[in-house]
Structures are given as structure tokens and as C-alpha cells.
Enzyme design. Structure first.
Site, short mmCIF file in Angstrom:
data_model
loop_
_atom_site.label_atom_id
_atom_site.label_comp_id
_atom_site.label_asym_id
_atom_site.label_seq_id
_atom_site.Cartn_x
_atom_site.Cartn_y
_atom_site.Cartn_z
N ASP A 27 7.21 7.81 5.14
CA ASP A 27 7.71 7.96 3.76
C ASP A 27 8.40 9.27 3.54
OD1 ASP A 27 7.69 5.72 1.13
OD2 ASP A 27 7.27 7.83 0.67
N GLY B 217 0.94 -1.32 0.06
CA GLY B 217 -0.12 -0.06 0.17
C GLY B 217 0.76 1.37 0.00
N LYS B 218 0.28 2.33 -0.30
CA LYS B 218 1.08 3.66 -0.27
C LYS B 218 -0.09 4.67 -0.18
CE LYS B 218 5.33 3.86 -0.97
NZ LYS B 218 6.56 4.09 -0.26
N GLY B 219 0.37 5.83 0.73
CA GLY B 219 -0.44 6.82 0.73
C GLY B 219 0.26 8.08 0.46
#
Ligand code: GLU
Length: 420
Positions: A149, A108-110
Site C-alpha cells: 500500500d 483488512g488493512k495494516g
């Protein structure tokens, strides 16, 4: 059209890599489509009261590539260029990274489109909390576990933890990783990504028969990853001769004093103007002679325009997606650069995130030595397996790493079957 929703060069790159790997693996057409596209793409609107009383609305995204092997795992990025296509690409890479490392997660990434350098801490807190609130129906310890991140730190994770826990009415440390140690973050998590980069660079030097002590390194980016990679390399007796960040690039052929540079950055906000090195053009920095070149910032910095001129022996991809597909082809053709592909090279962060989540679920904590030893064991295993795979299949390291990750996911999809 699916491609149009995710229209972005970074997504094009991740999808292009996937297509190449799927051909290599001869993936069944039905499994191939299921592996390629993200499961969930969530965009939320984030109204924030700014310090001057205005209300500004930001966009936040979370892409959950798939949940077939466990909860989704990956960072949350604050950057002005964030868009849904880039986030989807980063989520896809997280997927293959977790599978390659044998972690029980999907990717996943946001990202929130904002410039954190222009926001006060108060504004950042309100923005982060609003995102946590809006995204909370879609996350959770068994669904989606975020982490830092580019542009976010342990402090942002603490705000997410607090917002989520308040909503739940109980302390839920396992909803987030990369949080401060006093909130049950893991020892060793802050330095994990950079530590892993330096460790793998040292293993690659060993494989090439070069001494680690005295080996030279150039690092592009001096954020969390670049600074800890530099610090760990220095502790191995390596010489970090060049470093750059958003403020410029610096060079010292005798080795930059990383501790003093960190102090300078804390005082001035960047590497520019550091007294212990000379100024250099940031583009020139990438093509200086060195043993290890570590791009540790954003995507697409090694391109068709500089790939032929690289003078490193090892390209250690500390960032996600730093090398374009055109540059990859040039590097493969050259055959004289040992590539440590991103999904392995920077996997130290998510690996220690996994350790943090496991510790949280058990309400137990490990020492820093335990964490870093377990991390090195896991990275070394993945590194050795990759070299064996590439040797056996006569393929480049990028293809080998991605193929291992994609194959793991494809097998799970196939075995679970298609519902309904
Ligand atoms: N943001 C990091 C990455 O790109 C770490 C993700 C995590 O710890 O979940 O790998």
C-alpha cells in the site's frame, strides 16, 4: 464507546458512508451492526535498532474487518499519519471492494506509523520483519493475506514472506501478495492498480462518447498507482497534462513524457524540477480543465473547498477515500462529473493480488497477458454491473458501488447466522 476507539476523520467518513448505504438497503438492525464494526483490531509495539545504535519503538496496526466470506485481504501502509482509526476505515473499504469485485475475501488493512522517507533500507527491513514477527499469530494464507500500500513495495512483501516462512519452517508464498516475481509474485501485479485505473477511465470516456485518444488527464500522486496509471493512459494515446507528488506539481498542456518523468523521479526523488513541464501550485492542479482527474495519493483531497471548482468530466478515484462526504454531496448535486468510485476504480490491485494467491495455491503461474486480460474482464464486468444497478435504482455511482459490496456481505452474515 466504539466510535472513540476509532476516533479519526477517515473512519468517520467510512462509517458515515456505511450508514447511508445501510439506510438505502434498509438493512436489518442486527446485521447492520455486525457489518459495520471490525472483527479484530490488533496493535503491536515494534522496537527497532536504528542505524545510530538507538532503539526506537514504532506502533503497527492491523484491522481485520471481517472473515465471514474468506480470509482478510488488504495492504500494509507506511506513513507518518497512520493511526488505528484510519486503518479501520481502509479495512472497511477493502471489505466492500472485495465483495463488489466478487473476490472470496473480507477486508483488512495494516499500517505502521513511520516516515519511510527518513528510514534507511536497513531500518525499514528491521521494522518490517519485526512487524511480520509480531503479527504472525494473526495472519496466514487462510486468515489474513497482506499486500503493498502507500509507502511499501514488493521488497517489503519479500521480507514479510521470508520472516513468516522462516517461522513456519517452509516456503509459504501464499501468505503475501504483491511480492517480487522471483518469489512467486504474479506477473502484472506491480502495474495492476494503475492499469485498472487507466482501463476504467477509458471505459468511462467510451460511455460519455469521448475519444480515448487525445483525452487529457491530471494525476495527483506519482507513486506506484499514479505512475502506472499515467504510463497506461499514455499508451492509450491520452495526454497526461498535469502530475503532482509530495515535492510539487507540474504541467504541460501538450502532455508530459511519462517515461522521462519516471527517470527524473528515480534520479531526484520527485516530480519537482522536471525539465519537460512547468511548475504549478498543487492545489491549482486539481481544478484544471481535463477529461480525467485521478487523485492517486491519500484520503480527503477532494473537499467542500474544491469540489464545486473541479473542471474534469471523470473523477477516477485511484486512491482510497480521496473524496469527503461533503464533496460527494456537491458532486452529486452538480451531476456533470462521471464518478469512478474508489472501491471499483482502484480494485485492479487487489484483483491481481487474488490472482497471485490463486496461482500460489496451485503452484502455477500465468503470463502477464493472461493476468491483464483476466483483470480487464473482471473490472469491465463490475463496471457494467454498477452502471446497470445505478440506472435501475436511480442512485449515484458511489452509493451503487458501496451498496453492492455491503449487500453481498450482509447476505452472508444473515445466512451464516449468529454464533452462538
Ligand atoms: N493496497 C491495495 C488496495 O488498497 C491492494 C490490496 C491488496 O492487494 O490486497 O486496494
Amino acid at each position: 464507546m466504539k466510535e472513540e476507539l476509532l476516533n479519526d476523520p477517515v473512519f468517520g467518513m467510512a462509517a458515515g458512508q456505511f450508514d447511508r448505504v445501510a439506510d438505502f438497503l434498509k438493512l436489518d438492525e442486527r446485521v447492520r451492526e455486525r457489518c459495520k464494526w471490525p472483527k479484530r483490531i490488533i496493535t503491536v509495539s515494534l522496537p527497532v535498532t536504528m542505524d545510530d545504535g538507538r532503539t526506537e519503538v514504532f506502533f503497527g496496526h492491523r484491522v481485520q474487518h471481517h472473515l465471514s466470506r474468506g480470509p482478510v485481504k488488504g495492504g500494509l501502509r507506511f506513513h507518518p499519519k497512520v493511526n488505528v482509526g484510519e486503518v479501520a476505515a481502509l479495512a472497511m473499504w477493502m471489505n466492500w471492494k472485495c465483495a463488489l469485485m466478487g473476490l472470496p475475501y473480507g477486508g483488512g488493512k495494516g499500517g505502521i506509523t513511520c516516515d519511510p522517507r527518513k528510514l534507511s533500507m536497513g531500518e525499514q527491513e528491521r521494522l518490517t520483519r519485526r512487524f511480520a514477527q509480531e503479527i504472525s499469530p494473526f495472519i496466514g494464507p487462510e486468515i489474513d493475506v497482506m499486500a503493498p500500500d502507500v509507502g511499501t513495495t514488493a521488497q517489503h512483501m519479500a521480507w514479510i514472506l521470508d520472516t513468516y516462512s522462516t517461522r513456519e519452517g517452509r516456503f509459504v508464498p501464499e501468505v503475501i501478495t504483491g511480492k517480487p516475481v522471483e518469489l512467486q509474485g504474479s506477473e502484472g501485479r506491480t502495474q495492476a492498480t494503475g492499469h485498472g485505473v487507466a482501463f476504467l477511465a477509458s471505459r468511462a470516456l467510451n460511455k460519455l462518447g469521448l475519444d480515448v485518444k487525445g483525452a487529457t488527464a491530471v494525476i495527483q500522486g506519482f507513486g506506484n498507482v499514479g505512475s502506472y496509471a499515467a504510463e497506461t493512459m499514455e499508451s492509450y494515446g491520452m495526454k497526461v497534462t498535469g502530475i503532482s507528488d509530495i515535492t510539487g506539481a507540474i504541467w504541460n498542456g501538450d502532455g508530459i513524457d511519462v517515461f522521462k518523468l519516471k527517470q527524473h523521479v528515480a534520479e531526484t526523488g520527485g516530480v519537482a524540477g522536471f525539465a519537460g513541464a512547468d511548475k504549478m501550485d498543487p492545489d491549482e492542479l486539481l481544478i484544471q480543465e481535463c477529461d480525467v482527474l485521478a487523485p492517486a495519493a491519500l484520503e480527503r483531497v477532494i473537499t467542500k473547498d474544491n469540489a464545486a471548482q473541479l473542471k474534469c468530466k471523470i473523477l477516477a478515484e485511484a486512491a482510497n477515500g480521496p473524496t469527503t462526504q461533503e464533496a460527494d454531496a456537491i458532486i452529486e448535486e452538480r451531476g456533470d462529473i462521471f464518478l469512478l468510485p474508489d472501491i471499483l476504480c482502484n480494485a485492479g490491485g487487489v484483483t491481481v493480488s487474488y490472482f497471485e494467491w490463486v496461482q500460489n495455491l496451485q503452484r502455477f503461474s500465468w503470463t502477464k497477458t493472461e493476468v491483464l486480460t483476466k483483470l480487464e474482464t473482471k473490472l469491465n464486468e463490475a463496471f457494467e454491473n454498477l452502471l446497470l444497478f445505478c440506472d435501475e435504482h436511480k442512485c449515484a455511482h458511489r452509493l451503487g458501488a458501496l451498496a453492492t459490496g455491503v449487500d453481498t456481505v450482509a447476505k452472508v452474515k444473515k445466512t451464516r447466522g449468529l454464533f452462538p
